[in-house]
Design a protein around this motif. Structure first.
Motif, PDB file in Angstrom:
ATOM      1  N   PHE A   1      -5.551   4.597   0.414  1.00 44.79           N
ATOM      2  CA  PHE A   1      -4.320   4.463   1.404  1.00 44.79           C
ATOM      3  C   PHE A   1      -4.234   5.514   2.336  1.00 44.79           C
ATOM      4  N   GLN A   2      -4.809   6.759   2.404  1.00 43.58           N
ATOM      5  CA  GLN A   2      -4.879   7.690   3.413  1.00 43.58           C
ATOM      6  C   GLN A   2      -5.808   7.200   4.797  1.00 43.58           C
ATOM      7  N   LEU A   3      -6.933   6.872   3.880  1.00 49.63           N
ATOM      8  CA  LEU A   3      -8.297   6.303   4.714  1.00 49.63           C
ATOM      9  C   LEU A   3      -7.022   5.068   5.834  1.00 49.63           C
ATOM     10  N   ARG A   4      -6.512   4.240   5.244  1.00 43.98           N
ATOM     11  CA  ARG A   4      -6.088   3.187   5.993  1.00 43.98           C
ATOM     12  C   ARG A   4      -4.767   3.600   7.062  1.00 43.98           C
ATOM     13  N   LEU A   5      -4.409   4.689   6.793  1.00 39.31           N
ATOM     14  CA  LEU A   5      -2.940   5.522   7.949  1.00 39.31           C
ATOM     15  C   LEU A   5      -3.543   6.558   8.860  1.00 39.31           C
ATOM     16  N   LEU A   6      -5.208   6.595   8.566  1.00 42.17           N
ATOM     17  CA  LEU A   6      -6.078   7.515   9.671  1.00 42.17           C
ATOM     18  C   LEU A   6      -6.416   6.665  10.747  1.00 42.17           C
ATOM     19  N   VAL A   7      -6.451   5.457  10.187  1.00 46.05           N
ATOM     20  CA  VAL A   7      -7.314   4.074  11.334  1.00 46.05           C
ATOM     21  C   VAL A   7      -5.786   4.061  11.750  1.00 46.05           C
TER      22      VAL A   7
ATOM     23  N   PRO B   1     -12.292   0.553   6.330  1.00 47.31           N
ATOM     24  CA  PRO B   1     -11.681   0.934   7.483  1.00 47.31           C
ATOM     25  C   PRO B   1     -11.955   1.369   8.868  1.00 47.31           C
ATOM     26  N   ILE B   2     -13.983   1.635   8.497  1.00 48.00           N
ATOM     27  CA  ILE B   2     -14.754   1.555   9.975  1.00 48.00           C
ATOM     28  C   ILE B   2     -14.367   0.863  10.901  1.00 48.00           C
ATOM     29  N   ALA B   3     -14.178  -0.504  10.087  1.00 46.06           N
ATOM     30  CA  ALA B   3     -14.645  -1.560  11.266  1.00 46.06           C
ATOM     31  C   ALA B   3     -13.457  -1.302  11.853  1.00 46.06           C
ATOM     32  N   ALA B   4     -12.156  -1.618  11.268  1.00 43.38           N
ATOM     33  CA  ALA B   4     -11.087  -1.899  12.216  1.00 43.38           C
ATOM     34  C   ALA B   4     -11.154  -0.507  13.374  1.00 43.38           C
ATOM     35  N   PHE B   5     -11.422   0.870  12.653  1.00 49.27           N
ATOM     36  CA  PHE B   5     -10.923   1.991  13.834  1.00 49.27           C
ATOM     37  C   PHE B   5     -12.372   1.454  14.953  1.00 49.27           C
ATOM     38  N   ARG B   6     -13.501   1.236  14.766  1.00 47.76           N
ATOM     39  CA  ARG B   6     -14.739   0.392  15.626  1.00 47.76           C
ATOM     40  C   ARG B   6     -13.935   0.000  16.830  1.00 47.76           C
TER      41      ARG B   6
ATOM     42  N   ARG C   1       0.537  -1.255  -0.034  1.00 47.39           N
ATOM     43  CA  ARG C   1      -0.431   0.003  -0.313  1.00 47.39           C
ATOM     44  C   ARG C   1       0.870   0.998   0.505  1.00 47.39           C
ATOM     45  N   ALA C   2       0.951   2.216  -1.154  1.00 47.74           N
ATOM     46  CA  ALA C   2       1.315   3.494  -1.240  1.00 47.74           C
ATOM     47  C   ALA C   2      -0.038   4.746  -1.415  1.00 47.74           C
ATOM     48  N   ASP C   3       1.229   5.442  -0.982  1.00 52.02           N
ATOM     49  CA  ASP C   3       0.293   7.022  -1.186  1.00 52.02           C
ATOM     50  C   ASP C   3      -0.277   7.645  -2.806  1.00 52.02           C
ATOM     51  N   ALA C   4       0.242   6.320  -3.944  1.00 60.17           N
ATOM     52  CA  ALA C   4      -0.210   6.846  -5.062  1.00 60.17           C
ATOM     53  C   ALA C   4      -1.656   5.907  -5.066  1.00 60.17           C
ATOM     54  N   GLN C   5      -2.217   5.433  -4.101  1.00 65.38           N
ATOM     55  CA  GLN C   5      -3.611   4.202  -4.000  1.00 65.38           C
ATOM     56  C   GLN C   5      -4.584   5.851  -3.325  1.00 65.38           C
ATOM     57  N   GLY C   6      -4.169   7.136  -2.745  1.00 63.15           N
ATOM     58  CA  GLY C   6      -4.926   8.534  -3.032  1.00 63.15           C
ATOM     59  C   GLY C   6      -5.563   7.594  -1.612  1.00 63.15           C
ATOM     60  N   VAL C   7      -7.164   8.089  -1.728  1.00 60.87           N
ATOM     61  CA  VAL C   7      -7.887   7.479  -0.412  1.00 60.87           C
ATOM     62  C   VAL C   7      -7.774   6.325   0.257  1.00 60.87           C
TER      63      VAL C   7
END
Length: 432
Positions: free
Chosen positions: A283-289, A348-353, A275-281
């Motif tokens: 990847f960014q969602l997963r980094l936030l989580v 991502p939402i399930a992982a953060f929950r 996973r890298a920043d080239a995947q956009g949102v």
């Protein structure tokens, strides 16, 4: 019609241009060109003209060589210092925030530009030292080149102070969370403009992945052209951000048994090894989580960072909901079955929950942000199923957090947060 996912060629170009070393090498080459131009100007009379001026420009060859040698040492020390501090700071930050953030930190323009300035200065100084003749006078002293290099060195000293401050701010957790949230909200490359239509269930030739990895881009325009050339339709069942194995099913080509055409379509997918920043949102969602989950772990126990991640996740949810499109047709030939709002956010939402369930304050904030995002979505006429999906996620957070809460007061606060969020969305619907 928007088809913004990158083709394999675009992905390769972006990979090269976005490489950490691309900008530093570009600046290094530019500095060598500038140094060569100044040496030519010295040979054309600039050095002799400066030698005819008063002190300090009228330096002799020996003094010029000593100055050039000193500047080589200065730029080598600057480069070593900055590179060492960068590695040290990033290593410490990665251990606290997550190793996957390193790509974003070193990709910062300030970091790469600073390294380019330092490399350029060192290359310029070495080229000048090579050109200076200590036993000569006139053009061979390269007074113009040395003077310009000295000015450049003084500017680099000031820039280095700002660069070190920027580096310290870049790895601050709040800065990282804010930038990830902004990038995730601004990225509109995941969803494609689709035309409504039922999902086709034709039995056709399977399209198989040519290698394993994360799908980082799809050349939809070329795939549509291939479908038009054969007068057929096709269905894509796996989209950007998904991990596939070599030979795994990507979709089907309607009533077409030509394996070469299916292979041609499969080659329009670009793959990444991680996973890298080239995947956009995606990847960014997963980094936030990841930042939020790490902060909420027993080892760190930083629920304020968890709340900050809640806030940014809510902003990304609201922004992406406005851009979301239902599965449908593009170009009348290709059906996208895997570019949905639920497909982007569900995991991502399930992982953060799961990470936030032990923290009532974070759970309450998460429920509130889901409700606020759903309310904003309703006002912007986003489909009702997306609003319902976010309220369902809030309900799952409520159930999970209440199960883990040890006090009745906490359970009451969690239930009240969910009730308020659901009521706000229902009120907006009734007014509409």
């Amino acid at each position: 019609m928007k088809r913004s996912s990158r083709s394999p060629l675009q992905w390769l170009i972006a990979l090269v241009v976005g490489s950490f070393w691309f900008l530093p090498i570009l600046i290094l080459l530019a500095s060598l060109v500038v140094a060569g131009g100044l040496l030519y100007a010295d040979a054309a009379g600039l050095s002799a003209w400066l030698g005819a001026q008063d002190w300090p420009f009228s330096m002799a060859g020996k003094s010029a060589q000593e100055l050039a040698s000193t500047l080589v040492g200065v730029h080598a020390a600057f480069l070593t210092l900055y590179f060492s501090i960068t590695l040290l700071v990033l290593t410490l930050a990665a251990s606290n925030l997550g190793i996957r953030l390193i790509d974003r930190w070193i990709a910062r323009r300030m970091t790469r530009f600073t390294l380019g300035l330092l490399l350029g200065g060192l290359g310029w100084a070495l080229m000048t030292l090579w050109a200076v003749d200590p036993d000569a006078s006139g053009a061979h002293v390269a007074r113009g080149t040395l003077t310009a290099l000295l000015i450049y060195t003084l500017l680099v000293i000031g820039w280095l102070a700002a660069a070190l401050h920027d580096l310290a701010r870049a790895i601050h957790v709040d800065t990282a969370v804010a930038e990830l949230g902004k990038d995730g909200s601004a990225d509109r490359g995941f969803f494609q403009e689709t035309e409504p239509g039922a999902r086709p269930d034709f039995a056709g030739a399977p399209i198989m992945a040519v290698r394993e990895g994360y799908i980082e881009g799809i050349d939809f325009d070329r795939i549509i052209e291939i479908a038009q050339e054969h007068g057929r339709r096709l269905r894509l069942d796996i989209g950007v951000g998904r991990y596939v194995l070599k030979g795994e099913h990507l979709g089907r080509f309607e009533d077409h048994r030509d394996p070469e055409s299916c292979m041609q379509i499969a080659r329009q997918f670009s793959y990444g090894d991680f996973r890298a920043d080239a995947q956009g949102v995606v990847f960014q969602l997963r980094l936030l989580v990841e930042i939020g989950a790490r902060a909420l772990s027993p080892a760190i126990n930083d629920f304020y960072t968890g709340i900050a991640c809640c806030d940014r996740l809510g902003a990304v949810l609201a922004a992406q909901a406005r851009a979301a499109r239902q599965p449908g047709w593009i170009g009348g030939r290709v059906y996208l079955a895997d570019h949905s709002f639920e497909g982007l956010f569900a995991h991502p939402i399930a992982a953060f929950r799961q990470a936030a369930a032990d923290y009532p304050s974070v759970a309450v904030r998460f429920i509130q942000m889901l409700g606020r995002a759903a309310t904003i979505c309703e006002r912007d006429e986003v489909p009702a199923d997306i609003q319902k999906l976010m309220i369902d996620w809030a309900g799952q957070m409520r159930d999970h957090a209440q199960l883990r809460a040890s006090l009745d007061a906490d359970r009451c606060d969690i239930a009240a947060a969910y009730a308020a969020a659901a009521a706000a969305v229902e009120e907006k619907r009734s007014r509409a």
